[in-house]
Design a protein around this motif. Structure first.
Motif, PDB file in Angstrom:
ATOM      1  N   LEU A 239       0.977  -1.089   0.144  1.00 56.86           N
ATOM      2  CA  LEU A 239       0.081   0.007  -0.126  1.00 56.86           C
ATOM      3  C   LEU A 239       1.011   1.364   0.044  1.00 56.86           C
ATOM      4  CD1 LEU A 239      -1.208  -2.160   2.213  1.00 56.86           C
ATOM      5  CD2 LEU A 239      -3.209  -0.986   2.142  1.00 56.86           C
ATOM      6  N   ALA A 240       0.595   2.254  -1.053  1.00 55.18           N
ATOM      7  CA  ALA A 240       1.491   3.112  -1.090  1.00 55.18           C
ATOM      8  C   ALA A 240       0.821   4.575  -1.269  1.00 55.18           C
ATOM      9  CB  ALA A 240       2.409   2.899  -2.248  1.00 55.18           C
ATOM     10  N   GLY A 241       1.665   5.644  -0.904  1.00 57.56           N
ATOM     11  CA  GLY A 241       1.065   6.968  -0.877  1.00 57.56           C
ATOM     12  C   GLY A 241       1.878   8.133  -1.732  1.00 57.56           C
ATOM     13  N   GLN A 242       1.223   8.838  -2.542  1.00 60.79           N
ATOM     14  CA  GLN A 242       2.273   9.867  -3.069  1.00 60.79           C
ATOM     15  C   GLN A 242       1.657  11.016  -2.332  1.00 60.79           C
ATOM     16  OE1 GLN A 242       3.144   8.939  -7.352  1.00 60.79           O
ATOM     17  NE2 GLN A 242       0.800   9.201  -7.673  1.00 60.79           N
ATOM     18  N   MET A 243       2.432  11.599  -1.400  1.00 56.98           N
ATOM     19  CA  MET A 243       1.911  12.814  -0.533  1.00 56.98           C
ATOM     20  C   MET A 243       1.899  13.978  -1.118  1.00 56.98           C
ATOM     21  SD  MET A 243       0.781  10.524   1.487  1.00 56.98           S
ATOM     22  CE  MET A 243      -0.294  11.570   2.298  1.00 56.98           C
ATOM     23  N   THR A 244       2.820  14.238  -2.012  1.00 61.12           N
ATOM     24  CA  THR A 244       2.950  15.743  -2.652  1.00 61.12           C
ATOM     25  C   THR A 244       2.219  15.823  -3.726  1.00 61.12           C
ATOM     26  OG1 THR A 244       5.566  15.611  -1.892  1.00 61.12           O
ATOM     27  CG2 THR A 244       4.633  17.566  -3.265  1.00 61.12           C
ATOM     28  N   THR A 245       1.739  14.648  -4.297  1.00 68.02           N
ATOM     29  CA  THR A 245       0.587  14.637  -5.192  1.00 68.02           C
ATOM     30  C   THR A 245      -0.786  14.892  -4.676  1.00 68.02           C
ATOM     31  OG1 THR A 245       1.781  13.043  -6.696  1.00 68.02           O
ATOM     32  CG2 THR A 245      -0.541  13.073  -6.800  1.00 68.02           C
ATOM     33  N   THR A 246      -0.679  14.779  -3.488  1.00 63.29           N
ATOM     34  CA  THR A 246      -2.176  14.821  -2.658  1.00 63.29           C
ATOM     35  C   THR A 246      -2.110  16.307  -2.049  1.00 63.29           C
ATOM     36  OG1 THR A 246      -1.860  12.280  -2.423  1.00 63.29           O
ATOM     37  CG2 THR A 246      -3.746  13.670  -1.184  1.00 63.29           C
ATOM     38  N   ASP A 247      -1.098  16.708  -1.624  1.00 64.86           N
ATOM     39  CA  ASP A 247      -0.799  17.660  -0.852  1.00 64.86           C
ATOM     40  C   ASP A 247       0.361  18.763  -1.267  1.00 64.86           C
ATOM     41  OD1 ASP A 247      -0.555  19.940   1.104  1.00 64.86           O
ATOM     42  OD2 ASP A 247      -0.501  18.513   2.767  1.00 64.86           O
ATOM     43  N   PRO A 248       0.425  19.577  -2.053  1.00 64.32           N
ATOM     44  CA  PRO A 248       1.560  20.054  -2.741  1.00 64.32           C
ATOM     45  C   PRO A 248       2.511  20.678  -1.586  1.00 64.32           C
ATOM     46  CG  PRO A 248      -0.144  20.867  -3.931  1.00 64.32           C
ATOM     47  CD  PRO A 248      -0.823  20.114  -2.794  1.00 64.32           C
ATOM     48  N   THR A 249       1.837  20.838  -0.176  1.00 67.60           N
ATOM     49  CA  THR A 249       3.022  21.615   0.669  1.00 67.60           C
ATOM     50  C   THR A 249       3.739  20.684   1.282  1.00 67.60           C
ATOM     51  OG1 THR A 249       1.535  21.041   2.467  1.00 67.60           O
ATOM     52  CG2 THR A 249       0.852  23.080   1.382  1.00 67.60           C
ATOM     53  N   ARG A 250       3.758  19.312   1.167  1.00 64.89           N
ATOM     54  CA  ARG A 250       4.763  18.282   1.541  1.00 64.89           C
ATOM     55  C   ARG A 250       5.987  18.280   1.063  1.00 64.89           C
ATOM     56  NH1 ARG A 250       1.332  14.271   4.206  1.00 64.89           N
ATOM     57  NH2 ARG A 250      -0.579  15.159   4.552  1.00 64.89           N
ATOM     58  N   SER A 251       6.202  18.775   0.004  1.00 68.74           N
ATOM     59  CA  SER A 251       7.765  18.767  -0.401  1.00 68.74           C
ATOM     60  C   SER A 251       7.771  19.749  -1.404  1.00 68.74           C
ATOM     61  CB  SER A 251       8.171  17.360  -0.731  1.00 68.74           C
ATOM     62  OG  SER A 251       7.521  17.109  -1.901  1.00 68.74           O
ATOM     63  N   PRO A 252       9.264  20.255  -1.879  1.00 72.38           N
ATOM     64  CA  PRO A 252       9.326  21.401  -2.648  1.00 72.38           C
ATOM     65  C   PRO A 252       8.758  20.591  -4.273  1.00 72.38           C
ATOM     66  CG  PRO A 252      11.392  20.986  -1.677  1.00 72.38           C
ATOM     67  CD  PRO A 252      10.234  19.766  -1.350  1.00 72.38           C
ATOM     68  N   PRO A 253       8.248  21.821  -5.217  1.00 76.71           N
ATOM     69  CA  PRO A 253       7.866  21.516  -6.423  1.00 76.71           C
ATOM     70  C   PRO A 253       8.681  20.348  -7.291  1.00 76.71           C
ATOM     71  CG  PRO A 253       7.682  24.011  -6.118  1.00 76.71           C
ATOM     72  CD  PRO A 253       8.556  23.197  -4.834  1.00 76.71           C
ATOM     73  N   GLY A 254       7.885  19.579  -7.830  1.00 71.91           N
ATOM     74  CA  GLY A 254       8.821  18.623  -8.678  1.00 71.91           C
ATOM     75  C   GLY A 254       9.385  17.344  -8.001  1.00 71.91           C
ATOM     76  N   THR A 255       9.101  17.221  -6.758  1.00 66.18           N
ATOM     77  CA  THR A 255       9.652  16.243  -5.856  1.00 66.18           C
ATOM     78  C   THR A 255       8.391  15.569  -5.147  1.00 66.18           C
ATOM     79  OG1 THR A 255       9.612  17.377  -3.742  1.00 66.18           O
ATOM     80  CG2 THR A 255      11.441  17.555  -5.181  1.00 66.18           C
ATOM     81  N   GLU A 256       8.578  14.179  -4.510  1.00 60.79           N
ATOM     82  CA  GLU A 256       7.532  13.445  -4.033  1.00 60.79           C
ATOM     83  C   GLU A 256       7.834  13.116  -2.861  1.00 60.79           C
ATOM     84  OE1 GLU A 256       4.119  12.979  -3.905  1.00 60.79           O
ATOM     85  OE2 GLU A 256       4.137  12.678  -5.872  1.00 60.79           O
ATOM     86  N   ALA A 257       6.913  13.426  -1.838  1.00 58.84           N
ATOM     87  CA  ALA A 257       7.111  12.365  -0.354  1.00 58.84           C
ATOM     88  C   ALA A 257       6.302  11.225  -0.456  1.00 58.84           C
ATOM     89  CB  ALA A 257       6.691  13.444   0.761  1.00 58.84           C
ATOM     90  N   LEU A 258       7.106  10.246  -0.726  1.00 57.61           N
ATOM     91  CA  LEU A 258       6.587   8.911  -1.066  1.00 57.61           C
ATOM     92  C   LEU A 258       6.444   8.002   0.011  1.00 57.61           C
ATOM     93  CD1 LEU A 258       5.328   7.324  -3.698  1.00 57.61           C
ATOM     94  CD2 LEU A 258       7.498   6.293  -3.706  1.00 57.61           C
ATOM     95  N   TRP A 259       5.522   6.854   0.197  1.00 58.31           N
ATOM     96  CA  TRP A 259       5.762   6.140   1.296  1.00 58.31           C
ATOM     97  C   TRP A 259       5.136   4.648   0.681  1.00 58.31           C
ATOM     98  CZ3 TRP A 259       1.330   3.611   2.710  1.00 58.31           C
ATOM     99  CH2 TRP A 259       0.043   4.427   2.604  1.00 58.31           C
ATOM    100  N   ALA A 260       5.459   3.555   1.262  1.00 60.69           N
ATOM    101  CA  ALA A 260       4.905   2.384   0.954  1.00 60.69           C
ATOM    102  C   ALA A 260       4.903   1.405   2.190  1.00 60.69           C
ATOM    103  CB  ALA A 260       5.436   1.561  -0.049  1.00 60.69           C
ATOM    104  N   TYR A 261       3.882   0.713   2.646  1.00 61.98           N
ATOM    105  CA  TYR A 261       4.053  -0.201   3.661  1.00 61.98           C
ATOM    106  C   TYR A 261       3.436  -1.595   3.366  1.00 61.98           C
ATOM    107  CZ  TYR A 261      -0.561   0.133   5.885  1.00 61.98           C
ATOM    108  OH  TYR A 261      -2.121   0.327   6.012  1.00 61.98           O
ATOM    109  N   THR A 262       3.890  -2.649   4.028  1.00 59.44           N
ATOM    110  CA  THR A 262       3.452  -3.834   3.753  1.00 59.44           C
ATOM    111  C   THR A 262       3.542  -4.721   5.102  1.00 59.44           C
ATOM    112  OG1 THR A 262       3.548  -5.902   2.453  1.00 59.44           O
ATOM    113  CG2 THR A 262       5.630  -5.004   3.224  1.00 59.44           C
TER     114      THR A 262
END
Ligand SMILES: Cc1cc2nc3c(=O)[nH]c(=O)nc-3n(C[C@H](O)[C@H](O)[C@H](O)COP(=O)(O)OP(=O)(O)OC[C@H]3O[C@@H](n4cnc5c(N)ncnc54)[C@H](O)[C@@H]3O)c2cc1C
Length: 532
Positions: free
Chosen positions: A370-393
Motif C-alpha cells: 500500500l503506498a501514497g504519493q503525498m506531494t501529489t495529494t498535498d503540494p505543501t509536503r515537499s518542494p515542487p517537482g519532488t514527491e514525499a512517498l511511502w509504502a508499507y506492507t
C-alpha cells in the motif's frame, strides 16, 4: 501531592483525543497523559526523512475520519484542519501498462471501467446507487457500540431498496470473489480486494468483502483526504480544540499503573512518579495487552479476563518505507490522473498469495504494498517537482521463514529492514524504471521502530489486534468484553483494541467517553450509601 480530574485519558492518539474532546464538551475536567514527546499516536508527521519533506510517520489517508460523524461533529476546520485531495483517489498499476482507477467522480470511475470491460461501468454505478441508499447506515452501524440498534434498524429499513438478501449476500462474499461476482473486468476486482487488504481479514474469508466495499465506497463518496501539512495536523487540531475548551495535555508522561480501589479505577501513576486522581473515569487509549495485566495488575482483574487475554491475537507486523524522491515516480506507463494512494500486486491472486504467506508466518516473496504519493495529494509536503512517498506492507509477527530468497530472518534488525525495503523498492522499480536513481533519502521503519514511536503498535501491528471475525464485535478485544466497559468500574478501553477496531474514525474513543458519561450519570443519581 496528587492532582485530581474528573477523567484522565491515557494516550493522545486519535481515539484518546476524541474521547477527551467529548468529555470536555460534557463539562468534565480532563487530563490527557501521553508517553511520547508529542500528541498524535499513529497520526503524526515530521520532517525527519529529508529536510523540506514532510513525511507521515504512520497513517496517511483519512476516509474514515472524513466519513465519521464523530470527527465531523468537532468542526476541526475551525481549529486549523484543511483537507486536501489528490487528482485521483486511488490507482493500481499492472505490468501491462494498465491502471485500475478510482475517481471521486463516479461517472469517470465507471467510464474507465467500462472502457476496460463493457458493462462494468453500469455495474459500478449500480453499486454506488445501492451505497447511496444504505451506506450511511452501514458506516453508522459499524462505528456504534455493539449491538448497533439505531443504525441496524435504519439499514434493515433500506434493505429491500438495495436488493434485499442479494445485497446481504454480496456483503458477505469474500473480497477475492466479490469483484468477480459483480464485475467482468480486472479493475473493480483489484480495487475491492486491494482495499479489503487494509485489514488483516483473509481475502477468501467473509468480512473481507464488506471491508473492501466500505473503503472503496468511502473513497468514491468522500475521497481519501489528507490533512494539509501532514497527518499530524489532524491530531493537532483535535488537541487544539480540546485545549481551547480548558483541557490539559501532558506529553512525555508514560502511565505505568492504574490504581484500583474497591474494584474502581481511582488514579493513574506515571513513570516519573506523578499521581493523578480520576474522580469519575480513566479512559485507556492503550492496546489491550498493555492494559490488562499491565497497567491494571492481574490482581485487580477477574481470572476470566486474564485467561481470555492469553488468546488475544495481534494483527501482523508492518514494515514501512519512506522516500524523498526527486522528480516524482517515473511510471513506465503513467496513470490517467495522478492517484494519492496506489497498491502494488500483479493480480488479485498474487495479492492473496502474499497475504497467505504472512498468515502462514512467512515473509512474503512479493509483498503486497500500500503506498501514497503525498506531494501529489498535498503540494505543501515537499518542494515542487519532488514527491514525499511511502509504502508499507505486512510481515508476520513471528516469522518462521522467508518465502523470498531466504535472506531475511524475521528478527527485524537494521539488516532485515534494509533488505526487505530493497525487496519492496524493487517492486516499484519494475513499474517505474529508474525510480531508485531519483531517491534522495530513504527511511525504513520496522516493527521495532514502530513500537518505539507508539507503544500501541505492538510488533508493528497497526490495528490494535486482528480484525478477523473471531475478534470483532462482541469478541473484541476478548469474548465478554465487547464494549468500552472493562471489568474495573470507571475504567474504559478507548483504543483500537476495542470495537470497531483500527482506523482513524474516533469511534473507540467516542464509545468509551459516552459509556463513561452514561455510567457517571447513573452513579451520581444513586444515593451515596448505595453506590458501588
Ligand atoms: C503504518 C500505519 C499506517 C496506517 N494507515 C492508516 C491510514 O492511512 N488510515 C487510517 O484510517 N488508519 C491507518 N492506520 C491505523 C490507525 O493509525 C490506527 O488504527 C489509529 O491510530 C488508532 O488510534 P488509537 O488512538 O487507538 O491509537 P494510537 O494512534 O496508536 O495512539 C495511542 C497513543 O497512546 C499512547 N500511549 C500508549 N500507552 C501509553 C501509556 N502507558 N501512557 C501514556 N501514553 C500511552 C501512545 O504513545 C500513542 O500516542 C495506520 C497505522 C499504521 C501504524
Amino acid at each position: 501531592m496528587s492532582r485530581a480530574y474528573d477523567a484522565v485519558v491515557i494516550g493522545a492518539g486519535p481515539n484518546g483525543l476524541v474521547a477527551a474532546n467529548h468529555l470536555i464538551d460534557a463539562g468534565w475536567s480532563v487530563l490527557v497523559l501521553e508517553a511520547q514527546p508529542e500528541v498524535g499516536g499513529a497520526v503524526r508527521s515530521a520532517e525527519d526523512v529529508q529536510p523540506g519533506f514532510v513525511h507521515d510517520t504512520f497513517s496517511a489517508f483519512y476516509p474514515l475520519a472524513e466519513g465519521s460523524p464523530t470527527i465531523r461533529s468537532f468542526h476541526l476546520e475551525d481549529h486549523g484542519l484543511t483537507w486536501e485531495h489528490a487528482p485521483a483517489v486511488f490507482g493500481h498499476p499492472t505490468k501491462d501498462g494498465q491502471w485500475a482507477m478510482l475517481h471521486r467522480d463516479r461517472d469517470l470511475t465507471a467510464r474507465q471501467m467500462d472502457e476496460q470491460h463493457p458493462g462494468d461501468g453500469d455495474a459500478w454505478l449500480e453499486l454506488c446507487g445501492q451505497w447511496d441508499r444504505i451506506g450511511d447506515h452501514m458506516v453508522g452501524a459499524l462505528l456504534s457500540p455493539f449491538p448497533p440498534v439505531k443504525h441496524g434498524i435504519g439499514a434493515l429499513a433500506k434493505l429491500r431498496s438495495v436488493g434485499g438478501l442479494d445485497f446481504v449476500r454480496s456483503m458477505l462474499t469474500p473480497a477475492a470473489e466479490l469483484g468477480r461476482v459483480r464485475f467482468g473486468g480486472r479493475s473493480p476486482r483489484l480495487i475491492i480486494a486491494g482495499n479489503a487488504a487494509h485489514a488483516d481479514i483473509p481475502l477468501h474469508a467473509p468480512g473481507s468483502g464488506l471491508m473492501g466495499l466500505l473503503l472503496v465506497m468511502l473513497g468514491q463518496t468522500v475521497g481519501f483526504p489528507v490533512p494539509q501539512g501532514g497527518a499530524g495536523e489532524l491530531t493537532k487540531a483535535l488537541a487544539r480544540r480540546f485545549q481551547s475548551l480548558g483541557g490539559e495535555i501532558q506529553c512525555s508522561s508514560e502511565v505505568t499503573r492504574i490504581e484500583v480501589a474497591g474494584r474502581r479505577a481511582v488514579a493513574v501513576r506515571t513513570r516519573d512518579g506523578e499521581r493523578f486522581g480520576a474522580t469519575r473515569a480513566v479512559l485507556a487509549n492503550v492496546a489491550a495487552p498493555h492494559l490488562y495485566g499491565g497497567l491494571v495488575s492481574e490482581a485487580d482483574l477477574p481470572a476470566s479476563t486474564t485467561k481470555a487475554m492469553r488468546s488475544f491475537e495481534l494483527d501482523p507486523g508492518t514494515v514501512k518505507v519512506d522516500w524523498a524522491v526527486d522528480g516524482g515516480v517515473p511510471w513506465a506507463s503513467p496513470p490517467p490522473a495522478a492517484p494519492g494512494t496506489f497498491h502494488i500486486a500483479d493480480s488479485v491472486e498474487q495479492m492473496t498469495e502474499a497475504l497467505t504467506q504472512v498468515s502462514n508466518h512467512s515473509i512474503p516473496a512479493a509483498p503486497f504494498m500500500l503506498a501514497g504519493q503525498m506531494t501529489t495529494t498535498d503540494p505543501t509536503r515537499s518542494p515542487p517537482g519532488t514527491e514525499a512517498l511511502w509504502a508499507y506492507t505486512h510481515v508476520p509477527q513471528a516469522a518462521v521463514g522467508d518465502a523470498g530468497d531466504g535472506s531475511i530472518r524475521g528478527v527485524w534488525d537494521r539488516d532485515d529492514c534494509e533488505r526487505f525495503a530493497d525487496r519492496m523498492q524493487a517492486r516499484i522499480e519494475e513499474l517505474a524504471p529508474g525510480f531508485g536513481s531519483r531517491v534522495l533519502a530513504r527511511r525504513v521503519l520496522g516493527p521495532r521502530e514502530m513500537e518505539e514511536r507508539d507503544a500501541n503498535l505492538i510488533g508493528g501491528s497497526i490495528n490494535g489486534g486482528t480484525a478477523q471475525l473471531h475478534q470483532e464485535l462482541i469478541f473484541r478485544p476478548v469474548p465478554g468484553l465487547g464494549r468500552a466497559e472493562t471489568p474495573v468500574r470507571g475504567l474504559y478501553l478507548a483504543s483500537a483494541s476495542a470495537h470497531p477496531g483500527g482506523g482513524v474514525h474516533g469511534a473507540c474513543g467516542m464509545n468509551a467517553a459516552r459509556a463513561a458519561i452514561a455510567h457517571t450519570r447513573v452513579r451520581e443519581l444513586t444515593p451515596a450509601a448505595l453506590r458501588r
